[in-house]
Write an enzyme that holds these catalytic residues in place. Structure first.
Site, short mmCIF file in Angstrom:
data_model
loop_
_atom_site.label_atom_id
_atom_site.label_comp_id
_atom_site.label_asym_id
_atom_site.label_seq_id
_atom_site.Cartn_x
_atom_site.Cartn_y
_atom_site.Cartn_z
CB SER A 14 -0.92 0.02 1.23
OG SER A 14 -0.15 0.09 2.43
CG ASP A 57 6.74 -9.33 11.34
OD1 ASP A 57 7.20 -8.16 11.26
OD2 ASP A 57 6.22 -9.78 12.37
CE1 TYR A 149 6.66 6.96 11.83
CE2 TYR A 149 6.85 9.36 11.91
CZ TYR A 149 6.74 8.18 11.18
OH TYR A 149 6.72 8.24 9.80
CB VAL A 182 2.89 10.63 2.00
CG1 VAL A 182 2.66 10.13 0.58
CG2 VAL A 182 4.34 11.05 2.18
#
Length: 252
Positions: A14, A57, A149, A182
């Site tokens: 994706s 993964d 993050y 984005v």
């Protein structure tokens, strides 16, 4: 690096990963994409004959090893590796639990390391290779409420710079691409969280995120893919150890 090469794109089911996979395939490369959702990978693979999907993964060392073994046996060694898989979590720093902290580092930083590490010996032996780590403007500046993050993405930029220095004389280039916000599924999730936690409308939430971009818009996945495609090509042979901001001038 003329001619067809074999490229790996993680998180290829994706968003930015899918755009990067299609751009590389259109440029004539064989592309292996990976992710945890087979249906998403199959949908992207169906869009171009040169794209093949494998479930993996990136936070699991054995899973990445199996990915390399299967993909390279079928299509040859990876010449281009794009470590794109990632995830975001937002919370005030004092409410960020250790599990959330570890998950952000596992997916965004450790996952990038595990993705590129198996490619390094072969690229060095063949004396050519392109590694692109998809970081974020969060790897170049701080944002509130996403401490884990931001820390992880700063680590991704540092990893790119360290590998670039280590392999500069051995034919590899290693760079980071740092997009701003984005227009992807991840952005939609961020908007939904803002709506849920603040009561603002989706339009207001989108506007608040868009305001960080001096161009007054969201970056498009194809724009990030174009930057990756350039870094993966012959013309970027002297570009290594860089963090390329794709953010409309938000940061540099």
């Amino acid at each position: 690096m003329t001619g067809q090469r074999h490229a790996l794109v993680t998180g290829g089911g994706s968003g930015v990963g899918a755009a990067v996979a299609r751009a590389l395939a259109e440029a004539g490369h064989a592309v292996t994409i990976c992710g945890r959702r087979a249906d998403a990978l199959d949908a992207v693979a169906a869009s171009h004959a040169a794209i093949h999907g494998l479930v993996a993964d990136v936070t699991d060392e054995a899973s990445v090893a199996a990915l390399y073994e299967t993909a390279e046996a079928a299509r040859g060694p990876f010449d281009i590796v794009v470590a794109n898989a990632g995830a975001a979590h937002s919370a005030p720093a004092h409410r960020t639990g250790l599990d959330d902290w570890r998950r952000m580092l596992d997916v965004n930083l450790t996952g990038a390391f595990l993705t590129v590490r198996p490619a390094l010996p072969g690229m060095a032996r063949r004396r050519h290779g392109r590694i692109v780590l998809v970081a974020s403007t969060a790897g170049l500046k701080g944002y509130p409420y996403v401490a884990a993050y931001v820390a992880a993405k700063h680590g991704v930029v540092g990893l790119a710079r360290a590998l670039a220095a280590e392999f500069a004389t051995r034919g590899l280039t290693v760079n980071a691409v740092c997009p701003g916000f984005v227009e992807t599924e991840l952005l939609a999730s961020s908007v939904a969280r803002i709506v849920e936690t603040t009561g603002r409308s989706a339009e207001e939430a989108r506007a608040s995120l868009m305001a960080s971009n001096p161009q007054g818009r969201f970056v498009q996945p194809a724009e990030v893919a174009d930057a990756v495609l350039w870094l993966a090509g012959d013309g970027a042979a002297s570009i290594t150890g860089q963090a390329i901001s794709v953010s409309g001038g938000e940061t540099w």
